[in-house]
Write an enzyme that holds these catalytic residues in place. Sequence first.
Site, PDB file in Angstrom:
ATOM      1  N   LYS A 196       2.951 -13.283  13.931  1.00 13.94           N
ATOM      2  CA  LYS A 196       4.050 -12.749  13.112  1.00 13.94           C
ATOM      3  C   LYS A 196       4.057 -11.235  13.249  1.00 13.94           C
ATOM      4  O   LYS A 196       3.235 -10.545  12.657  1.00 13.94           O
ATOM      5  CB  LYS A 196       3.907 -13.149  11.647  1.00 13.94           C
ATOM      6  CG  LYS A 196       5.068 -12.639  10.784  1.00 13.94           C
ATOM      7  CD  LYS A 196       4.966 -13.125   9.364  1.00 13.94           C
ATOM      8  CE  LYS A 196       6.171 -12.653   8.555  1.00 13.94           C
ATOM      9  NZ  LYS A 196       6.169 -11.189   8.348  1.00 13.94           N
ATOM     10  N   SER A 242       0.260 -12.190  10.164  1.00 11.71           N
ATOM     11  CA  SER A 242       0.851 -11.014   9.547  1.00 11.71           C
ATOM     12  C   SER A 242      -0.180  -9.916   9.307  1.00 11.71           C
ATOM     13  O   SER A 242      -0.701  -9.332  10.254  1.00 11.71           O
ATOM     14  CB  SER A 242       1.545 -11.436   8.245  1.00 11.71           C
ATOM     15  OG  SER A 242       2.395 -10.433   7.781  1.00 11.71           O
ATOM     16  N   GLN A 301       9.510  -7.918   6.488  1.00  7.95           N
ATOM     17  CA  GLN A 301      10.658  -8.194   5.635  1.00  7.95           C
ATOM     18  C   GLN A 301      10.762  -7.166   4.509  1.00  7.95           C
ATOM     19  O   GLN A 301       9.757  -6.616   4.061  1.00  7.95           O
ATOM     20  CB  GLN A 301      10.546  -9.590   5.001  1.00  7.95           C
ATOM     21  CG  GLN A 301      10.861 -10.730   5.948  1.00  7.95           C
ATOM     22  CD  GLN A 301       9.827 -10.881   7.040  1.00  7.95           C
ATOM     23  OE1 GLN A 301       8.625 -10.900   6.774  1.00  7.95           O
ATOM     24  NE2 GLN A 301      10.276 -10.990   8.276  1.00  7.95           N
TER      25      GLN A 301
END
Length: 412
Positions: free
Chosen positions: A341, A316, A345
């Site tokens: 990733k 991420s 979100q």
Amino acid sequence: MEEKKEYYRGLRTGIISTLVIAVSVFLLFAISNMIKNLGFGFGSTGENESQIEDIYGKGSVDKLKLIQQYIDAYYIEDPDREDVLTGMMKGMITSLKDPYSVYYTSEEYAELMTSTSGSYYGIGVSVTQNLDTGIITIVKVFKTSPAKEAGMKDGDILYAVENKEVTGQDLSSVVAEIKGRKNTKVNVTVLRDGEKIDLSIERREVEMDTVEYKMLDNGVGYLYISEFDGVTTKQVQNAIKDLLSQGMTSIVVDLRDNPGGRLDVVEDIMDMFLPKDKLLMYMEYKSGERKDSYSKTDGLIPDMPMTVLINQNSASASELFTGAIQSYERGTVVGVTSFGKGIVQSIFSLEDGTALKLTTAKYYLPNGQNIHKEGIKPDVVVELPEGVKSCWDLSEEEDNQLQKAISLLTGS
């Protein structure tokens, strides 16, 4: 060996990079309206039924009513209406088949939003989750932690929390459940070499030093970032300034086992390594809208020679940092392919204290690459020695990934 382990204090949690959007919306109006029509005491309207059938197809409301009638007529127990409502909402999100999208009850959301100001009451471990199997693994047990005292070890598989199996559960929720009030105990079960081990661990304050640093030989500075949290920007800034005062002429940035963190924080830290007005990343939403992020300053060390260390658990936000450095050929990436990733979100807080987390965007590196499920491939691949599971089990001299990153800077 022990000195090295103490120096590299592990990550705090494997929480993914999340953009928090505080909005007041009514969750899943479709499901809520279905419940109203099932006799849950909320009232009903023909207009609501029509809306549901427009979304889910003709007969969907009638089928739900029929299922409720069967339950009322034949199910041996009296169902808890609140549990049914929660189950339907969780089921709707589960049907998306996205491990990052979650419905939180009010209790779960309150636990999730535990302060990340720099300390927390927990057991002192770092965890990661395999998205294919759902298995949660203890990546690192902090050296001076309640978990260490209770006998937990690096590599243990987290099997249950308070006698509830956690495999396949939302990682953020599991982490939140482990945390709690100071001096209370949490009961966990781990798997080690196929054996179940029950541990009762006292929650205590765990300091979140997300940055460790020191000067190495030949003017090489070493900067380890365990997570991009609210305290990290200032910690990185102070570390760089201190290393510069000690004569640093090149730097190794270690992001191994860094699970990510806050997007705004990693953007601020990328600013320190890049010139002004460089594209850091961009996001694309369902609507087709694109949002670009640029560096805002000329940085503390925009031209200093650097290497970046990554491994399979670098995810991420740590991949955003690495991807920007690699895209601009700003430094050399060393290690093994990262987690992969490439999505973002958003959390929607709801009127009743519950919340919804949904994947809302894809992010792209400055070179246009989306690394979701692919990861970032290092410029120089270096595997750990055979039989070694974690870089933190190695001394500085034994750590071949670190030694390669140093040699690329010193030419040795």
